[in-house]
Design an enzyme around this catalytic site. Structure first.
Site, PDB file in Angstrom:
ATOM      1  N   ASP A   1     -11.054   2.804  -1.342  1.00 44.95           N
ATOM      2  CA  ASP A   1      -9.681   2.424  -1.649  1.00 44.95           C
ATOM      3  C   ASP A   1      -8.857   3.352  -0.771  1.00 44.95           C
ATOM      4  O   ASP A   1      -8.758   4.556  -1.055  1.00 44.95           O
ATOM      5  CB  ASP A   1      -9.358   2.651  -3.129  1.00 44.95           C
ATOM      6  CG  ASP A   1      -7.945   2.189  -3.461  1.00 44.95           C
ATOM      7  OD1 ASP A   1      -7.022   2.526  -2.699  1.00 44.95           O
ATOM      8  OD2 ASP A   1      -7.756   1.499  -4.473  1.00 44.95           O
ATOM      9  N   HIS A   2      -8.286   2.826   0.303  1.00 42.45           N
ATOM     10  CA  HIS A   2      -7.732   3.737   1.308  1.00 42.45           C
ATOM     11  C   HIS A   2      -6.558   4.560   0.766  1.00 42.45           C
ATOM     12  O   HIS A   2      -6.232   5.603   1.304  1.00 42.45           O
ATOM     13  CB  HIS A   2      -7.388   2.997   2.605  1.00 42.45           C
ATOM     14  CG  HIS A   2      -6.083   2.237   2.567  1.00 42.45           C
ATOM     15  ND1 HIS A   2      -5.963   1.025   1.958  1.00 42.45           N
ATOM     16  CD2 HIS A   2      -4.865   2.518   3.072  1.00 42.45           C
ATOM     17  CE1 HIS A   2      -4.714   0.601   2.087  1.00 42.45           C
ATOM     18  NE2 HIS A   2      -4.023   1.493   2.765  1.00 42.45           N
TER      19      HIS A   2
ATOM     20  N   HIS B   1      -4.970  -0.221  -5.574  1.00 41.11           N
ATOM     21  CA  HIS B   1      -4.135   0.925  -5.179  1.00 41.11           C
ATOM     22  C   HIS B   1      -3.211   1.408  -6.306  1.00 41.11           C
ATOM     23  O   HIS B   1      -3.134   2.600  -6.578  1.00 41.11           O
ATOM     24  CB  HIS B   1      -3.278   0.557  -3.967  1.00 41.11           C
ATOM     25  CG  HIS B   1      -4.049  -0.035  -2.828  1.00 41.11           C
ATOM     26  ND1 HIS B   1      -5.317   0.374  -2.505  1.00 41.11           N
ATOM     27  CD2 HIS B   1      -3.736  -0.991  -1.916  1.00 41.11           C
ATOM     28  CE1 HIS B   1      -5.741  -0.321  -1.455  1.00 41.11           C
ATOM     29  NE2 HIS B   1      -4.806  -1.161  -1.083  1.00 41.11           N
TER      30      HIS B   1
HETATM   31  C1  BG6 Z   1      -4.059  -3.209   1.913  1.00 36.45           C
HETATM   32  C2  BG6 Z   1      -3.559  -4.578   1.581  1.00 36.45           C
HETATM   33  O1  BG6 Z   1      -5.080  -2.825   1.031  1.00 36.45           O
HETATM   34  O2  BG6 Z   1      -2.997  -2.276   1.799  1.00 36.45           O
HETATM   35  C3  BG6 Z   1      -2.392  -4.962   2.490  1.00 36.45           C
HETATM   36  O3  BG6 Z   1      -4.603  -5.509   1.745  1.00 36.45           O
HETATM   37  C4  BG6 Z   1      -1.326  -3.909   2.441  1.00 36.45           C
HETATM   38  O4  BG6 Z   1      -1.864  -6.220   2.129  1.00 36.45           O
HETATM   39  C5  BG6 Z   1      -1.924  -2.542   2.681  1.00 36.45           C
HETATM   40  O5  BG6 Z   1      -0.380  -4.220   3.454  1.00 36.45           O
HETATM   41  C6  BG6 Z   1      -0.899  -1.464   2.470  1.00 36.45           C
HETATM   42  O6  BG6 Z   1      -1.435  -0.266   2.897  1.00 36.45           O
HETATM   43  P1  BG6 Z   1      -0.504   0.907   3.399  1.00 36.45           P
HETATM   44  O7  BG6 Z   1      -1.446   2.014   3.724  1.00 36.45           O
HETATM   45  O8  BG6 Z   1       0.268   0.387   4.582  1.00 36.45           O
HETATM   46  O9  BG6 Z   1       0.398   1.213   2.251  1.00 36.45           O
END
Ligand code: BG6
Length: 508
Positions: A192-193, A255
């Site tokens: 989960d980045h 997230h």
């Molecule tokens: C991803 C989603 O997990 O997270 C995207 O699939 C979203 O739709 C993105 O744009 C948002 O990530 P960040 O790091 O730009 O907040």
């Protein structure tokens, strides 16, 4: 004591032996945008084990040279490497490519031989940078040829699984089951980045390395919490995935639930993977069901909407249904706002409002914790302005930092109050580069530290909260979906949701 450069600041001693990273989906977008730049950056900072081989696997006829070219393009575009670069050259020498159909058993026998050839005796990290439909085939084949089996002397085997992790509770359970048929939980790293973001990791430091806020981190002092993940981008080129996912699956199930539990969790007894993840699980388990699965009641605590055309960043942008690849009659939500309550000693009665959307006026991810007002308004006679609540804002991105709003006296001979901010900003305090989430997470998986990865029970518990919402929406399909103008802060219904409790969304 001499510092091991690879151990510096890491919680687990990396094994000194050979390491191989196998990327399934080597010609895909994720590899190009995130993985190769992350590997490059880690190499540049001397954070990777010295004997690292990268084996890209995909269907396209690239060959070793073609894969190296993909890397060069990726670094030029996403890591800003221009011209000759020794790090990129040395990395290119460790890049190998294996072409084949990911559903074909023979590919995995060839992979076994390739690994024995380029990195004998190595610990191996498999990275599934592939569409979810291919995950089961790759996992099963890895298990069938014995590539998931750990062997002695540093020959560990780990697997990184990308989101989406299932599309509902049932599919997440079967995916977990399939993974567990071939890998032990300790070998599985569900990415989960958001957990790799510096500011998100800092949430734990902020809460558990400082004694000051902990005594007031509860229902006695906190009035409510707002978690916002707002994006200005639309669906981009991802309609194929997004139109069947929607914002609730795409952002909330993973997230936002992670952010919620990091705010709500009890202090872990130690900064270890199991202790941290156990406490997060307790917090997640305490979340009251949003929808009653038996009756479908609860829909009034959740608002969904879809962007119509409008203006964002000075440009006219099309409505969601006019985006390339989107079904013209789509009712997929690009906006979700919901209210959740926790049944825990710490949080009973404190509402948490969650909101995420595409095509809002501003890109901002933040957690705003609003404290209760002082018990007595002693300045109300002398100050015409009402006292604002204290507010703690954790800015996840883009302006990473933490701010505290409190009341101050306006300099004058009269007694007048005004809210002021105390700000900590990553950029001005630390300067330098903030690592990308993928750098942190890839390194953690390589050394075997799962603290910042989603455990099987977290994923399932989160789906158990989210899936009934999808079921209730499906049952109410006939009512369609409200829209909001692109570039506005969501539909009127979202404002009504929070206004009903006497609050307002922060419009940043
Ligand atoms: C991803 C989603 O997990 O997270 C995207 O699939 C979203 O739709 C993105 O744009 C948002 O990530 P960040 O790091 O730009 O907040």
């Amino acid at each position: 004591m001499t510092l091991n450069p690879f151990h510096d600041g890491l919680r687990i001693e990396p094994s000194p032996g050979a390491v191989a990273l196998v990327i399934f989906g080597a010609s895909g977008d994720l590899t190009k945008r995130k993985l190769l730049p992350a590997i490059y950056q880690l190499t540049r900072l001397h954070r990777l084990p010295p004997r690292l081989a990268v084996v890209g696997v995909a269907n396209s006829p690239l060959g070793d040279e073609g894969f190296r070219k993909v890397m060069a393009e990726s670094l030029e575009e996403f890591a800003r490497v221009e011209g000759p670069d020794e790090v990129a050259d040395s990395l290119a020498r460790n890049l190998h490519y294996l072409e084949g159909d990911l559903t074909d058993a023979d590919l995995y026998r060839r992979l076994e031989s390739k690994l024995a050839e380029v990195s004998p005796g190595a610990g191996v990290l498999f990275y599934l940078a592939i569409p979810p439909s291919l995950g089961p085939a790759v996992t099963t084949h890895l298990g069938a040829v014995g590539l998931s089996r750990e062997q002695d002397q540093g020959q560990w085997r780990r697997i990184i699984v990308e989101k989406p992790f299932g599309t509902d509770l049932a599919s997440a359970r079967s995916l977990n089951q399939l993974l567990h048929d071939h890998f032990d939980e300790e070998q599985i790293f569900r990415i989960d980045h958001y957990l790799g973001k510096e500011t998100v990791q800092n949430l734990m430091v902020f809460r558990f390395a400082n004694g000051m806020f902990e005594p007031i981190w509860n229902r006695r002092y906190i009035d409510h919490v707002q978690i916002t993940a707002a994006e200005t981008v639309g669906v981009e080129q991802r309609a194929g995935y997004y139109d069947s996912a929607g914002a609730l699956r795409d952002m909330v199930q993973n997230h936002l639930m992670q952010l919620l539990t990091l705010i709500a969790m009890e202090p872990p007894v130690a900064f270890t993977a199991e202790s941290v993840r156990d406490r997060k699980m307790d917090a997640l388990r305490s979340v009251q069901p949003i929808i009653n699965p038996a009756t479908g009641e609860g829909l009034d605590a959740i608002v969904r909407a879809q962007y119509a055309d409008g203006w964002v960043d000075g440009h006219v942008v099309p409505g969601y249904c006019d985006e390339p690849g989107v079904n013209k009659a789509s009712t997929t939500e690009t906006f979700v706002a919901l209210k959740v309550q926790l049944d825990s000693w710490r949080w009973a009665g404190v509402p948490f409002y969650l909101r995420t959307a595409k095509r809002l006026p501003k890109r901002v991810t933040e957690i705003a914790i609003q404290f209760k007002r002082p018990p007595l308004q002693i300045f109300k006679q002398v100050s015409p302005t009402p006292v604002a609540s204290n507010l703690l804002i954790i800015n996840v991105q883009p302006d990473e930092g933490i701010s505290l709003r409190f009341e101050a006296k306006l300099p004058s001979t009269r007694m007048q109050l005004a809210p002021v901010m105390m700000n900590f900003r990553y950029g001005s305090t630390f300067g330098g580069e903030v690592p990308e989430a993928y750098e942190t997470l890839l390194l953690d998986a390589l050394i075997g530290d799962p603290t910042l990865f989603a455990r099987h029970d977290f994923v399932e518990a989160s789906w158990a909260l989210i899936s009934p919402i999808h079921q209730a929406w499906a049952a109410h399909k006939a009512t369609g979906i409200p829209t909001y103008e692109a570039g506005e802060w969501g539909p009127a219904e979202a404002h009504a949701l929070i206004n009903a409790d006497g609050y307002r969304w922060r419009t940043q």
